[in-house]
Each structure stands twice: as C-alpha cells, then as structure tokens.
Design an enzyme around this catalytic site. Structure first.
Site, PDB file in Angstrom:
ATOM      1  N   CYS A 139       0.932  -1.227   0.024  1.00  0.00           N
ATOM      2  CA  CYS A 139       0.088   0.087  -0.033  1.00  0.00           C
ATOM      3  C   CYS A 139       0.908   1.357  -0.146  1.00  0.00           C
ATOM      4  O   CYS A 139       1.310   1.663   1.246  1.00  0.00           O
ATOM      5  CB  CYS A 139      -1.074   0.054   1.313  1.00  0.00           C
ATOM      6  SG  CYS A 139      -2.143   1.379   1.346  1.00  0.00           S
ATOM      7  N   CYS A 142      -0.528   4.245   2.170  1.00  0.00           N
ATOM      8  CA  CYS A 142      -0.354   3.951   3.632  1.00  0.00           C
ATOM      9  C   CYS A 142       0.991   4.247   3.931  1.00  0.00           C
ATOM     10  O   CYS A 142       1.183   4.807   4.975  1.00  0.00           O
ATOM     11  CB  CYS A 142      -0.786   2.530   4.060  1.00  0.00           C
ATOM     12  SG  CYS A 142      -2.198   1.681   3.295  1.00  0.00           S
ATOM     13  N   ASP A 143       1.929   3.722   3.091  1.00  0.00           N
ATOM     14  CA  ASP A 143       3.511   3.659   3.634  1.00  0.00           C
ATOM     15  C   ASP A 143       4.318   4.440   2.929  1.00  0.00           C
ATOM     16  O   ASP A 143       5.396   4.783   3.459  1.00  0.00           O
ATOM     17  CB  ASP A 143       3.870   2.170   3.709  1.00  0.00           C
ATOM     18  CG  ASP A 143       3.211   1.036   4.308  1.00  0.00           C
ATOM     19  OD1 ASP A 143       2.483   1.636   5.295  1.00  0.00           O
ATOM     20  OD2 ASP A 143       3.094  -0.011   4.134  1.00  0.00           O
TER      21      ASP A 143
END
Ligand SMILES: Cc1cc2nc3c(=O)[nH]c(=O)nc-3n(C[C@H](O)[C@H](O)[C@H](O)COP(=O)(O)OP(=O)(O)OC[C@H]3O[C@@H](n4cnc5c(N)ncnc54)[C@H](O)[C@@H]3O)c2cc1C
Length: 320
Positions: A139, A142-143
C-alpha cells in the site's frame, strides 16, 4: 434464553464501494439491510491516492474523500452498519436462509451480497515475508510517506503497480519498477507517464529473487528472465502489486469459484446458490475497478430484492 440474531432482508458483507452502493440501494428500497465491514468503510478505495476515472469528480478525487462521501450517503439511509469480521457464511439450518457468524455477533439474512474484494498476492522470495511492514508493503498510500528522499522499488506491471509507482515519486528519491515482461499491462496513459517520468527507472524482463537486509529492507536481488543475469539494487522499500486472490476464505457454502478463489457470478450478480450474490473485486472477471463494483452493487441489491419476495413466508416466520 439467548437473543435470536436479527433476520435481515439483505446482508452485505464488505463495505467497499460495491458494498456501500448495494447498501444505499437496499436502504433506499426500504429493505431491512445490514452492511458489515471488518475495518473502515471504503475498502480498496482508501488505498488509492487519486481516482481520476470515477464519474462526477472532474479533476479526480482523493481515495479517502471518495470513500467518505460514499459512507456519508450510506448513513443517510436506514441501514444497520456494523464493524465486525465475518468468519463464516453458511446456510441457516440447511437453507434457504443464511447465517453470518461474525467476531462480535451472528446475523441471519434472506439474501447475502458478497463484496469482500481480493487479497494481494505476497512476494514469495527469501527475505520478503519477515520484512512485511519493515520495508515490504502492498500500500503506497499507507506507507509511501515513510520513504522521503529514499529509493524504493515497485514490483508488477498492472494498473495499480504503475499508478502507485507514479504516486511514490512524490516522496522517494527514485522509484524502480521491476516487471517480468517487456511491456506494462497497465493502461496506455499510465504506462506512458511512468516510462517518461524522470524519477522512475524500469527494469523490464526482471523478477525479484531475494529481499536483502537484516531487519529492514536494504536492497533487492534481481534476475533478468531473458539473460539470466543477476543484479542488485539498493532500496529501502519495496511495494508489491503482483496479483491477488478472491477474499472468500470465510464462505462456507458451495458457491462456484475459480482456482484463485474468485466467485463465478452471472450478469445479474447471481451465483449458483439462490439468494447469494457477488459484486466487485471478489468476482472472477478481469476488470477490477470501483465504478464496476458500484454498478454491480446496485444491480445485486435489485436482484436480491426480487429474490426475497419468493421465499415462502413460513420459512421466514421461524426466524423472526
Ligand atoms: C492501489 C490501488 C489503486 C486503485 N486505483 C483505482 C482507480 O484509480 N480507479 C478505480 O476505479 N479503481 C481503482 N482501484 C480498484 C478499486 O479500488 C477496487 O476495484 C474497488 O475498491 C473494489 O471494490 P469492492 O467493493 O469490490 O471491494 P473492496 O474495495 O476490496 O472492499 C472490500 C471490503 O471488504 C471488507 N472485508 C473483507 N473481508 C471481510 C470479512 N470477512 N468480514 C467483513 N468485511 C470484510 C474489507 O475490509 C473491505 O473494506 C485501485 C485499487 C488499488 C489497490
């Protein structure tokens, strides 16, 4: 005596765009509706930085914002919205009604719509599994921000791989896309943007054979599948988009699936089990897009509404 579980007209498992649309239609159709998701509502939409192909939003819309708008619209209707992970979907006393066994509660339903999407395929090479969350990710949204001014790699050549590779250029010093073929399978417009991007390098005909580093990702060992040549690149993060399987592990009814766990459903979203419908990324068709999941969610709600009218009243009465 234990309380009887609520009997819903329609239970929708999964609160992605497909499930939320099914919920909006079912709620608006005055059906007793459950929409249940194990986490936040929005599903894979929450993982995408920008949707530029969802009608109604010229210039594109941020994934979070799109998911929030859908959830707000869902909550305008009289539907039960639960955060609960469904561990088992089975026939209630042999059928035709359904029983959903959740982590928190059990629910009964006359019809069920499955919208639990897919599970990303992990990178199955030495060093990958133990570094999940320590440099290995699926992701970018997300990261990605953890890799400011650091080099990262993306593995894969489909839409999500290329799209997320482009997104990562916002943070990373350099993005290397590693793809096992000699051309992308992504849409032309995305492929062109990635190929021309000054911060993106592409290693064609290449596969990752090892994720290097002690605790965290420090690099990748790469093999050219045509020349067999082995090379190494230094990266701090690797984002994997190499396919997925249907998220159907909890489905304990004999619904037809393909060998990757994707559900076979017809053009009205019906499966081989009467009263069971499937929408969006959980289905076996190749096109995995939010607008398709939404269209199928709307259609499945209408199909389920039609289906439940024919269930004999005495069958329903036992569970009310
Ligand atoms: C990185 C990325 C970028 C993308 N970009 C685009 C784009 O630009 N345009 C586009 O149209 N599409 C895009 N997509 C695809 C799009 O997001 C998906 O096609 C769409 O979200 C599928 O919707 P869905 O409703 O089928 O399932 P999902 O969105 O996958 O939602 C499934 C939901 O089910 C829930 N769930 C799973 N198991 C259970 C359980 N046992 N019990 C309860 N709940 C459960 C999950 O928590 C999740 O919320 C992108 C996808 C990714 C990953």
């Amino acid at each position: 005596m234990a309380e009887k579980p609520t009997l819903y007209d329609i239970a929708i498992i999964g609160g992605g765009p497909g499930g939320m649309t099914a919920g909006i239609y079912s709620g608006r159709g005055l059906l007793k509706t459950l929409v249940v998701d194990k986490m936040a509502f929005g599903g894979a939409v929450l993982l995408s930085a920008k949707f530029d192909n969802f009608p109604g939003f010229p210039g594109g819309i941020d994934g979070w914002e799109l998911a929030q708008k859908m959830e707000t619209q869902l909550r305008e209707h009289d539907v039960d919205i639960e955060i609960d992970e469904i561990h088992e979907l089975k026939m209630l006393d042999g059928g035709p009604l359904f029983e959903l066994v959740g982590e928190a509660r059990t629910y009964y339903a006359k019809a069920v719509i499955l919208g639990t999407g897919s599970i990303p395929e992990p990178l199955k090479v030495p060093g990958a599994r133990d570094k999940l969350g320590k440099g290995v990710s699926t992701c970018a949204v997300c990261d990605g921000a953890f890799y400011r001014e650091k080099p990262v790699a993306v593995v894969g050549g489909v839409n999500s791989a290329v799209e997320e590779g482009i997104y990562l250029t916002k943070f990373a010093s350099k993005v290397t896309i590693i793809h096992r073929r000699d051309e992308f399978r992504a849409r032309e417009v995305l492929a062109k943007e990635a190929i021309e991007h000054p911060k993106i390098d592409i290693l064609w005909d290449s596969v990752v054979t090892e994720v290097l580093g002690d605790e965290k990702v420090a690099g990748l060992k790469i093999k050219n599948v045509k020349t067999e040549e082995i090379s190494q690149i230094d990266v701090n993060g690797v984002f994997v988009y190499i396919g997925a399987t249907g998220n159907t592990g909890y489905v304990k009814v004999p619904v037809e699936m393909d060998k990757r766990g994707y559900i076979k459903a017809g053009c009205l979203n019906e499966t081989n089990i009467p009263g069971l419908f499937a929408i969006g990324d959980i289905r076996w068709e190749p096109y995995k897009q939010a607008i398709i999941a939404c269209g199928q969610g709307a259609q499945a709600s209408l199909s389920a509404d039609r289906y439940i009218k024919d269930i004999p009243k005495d069958v329903i009465a036992k569970y009310q």
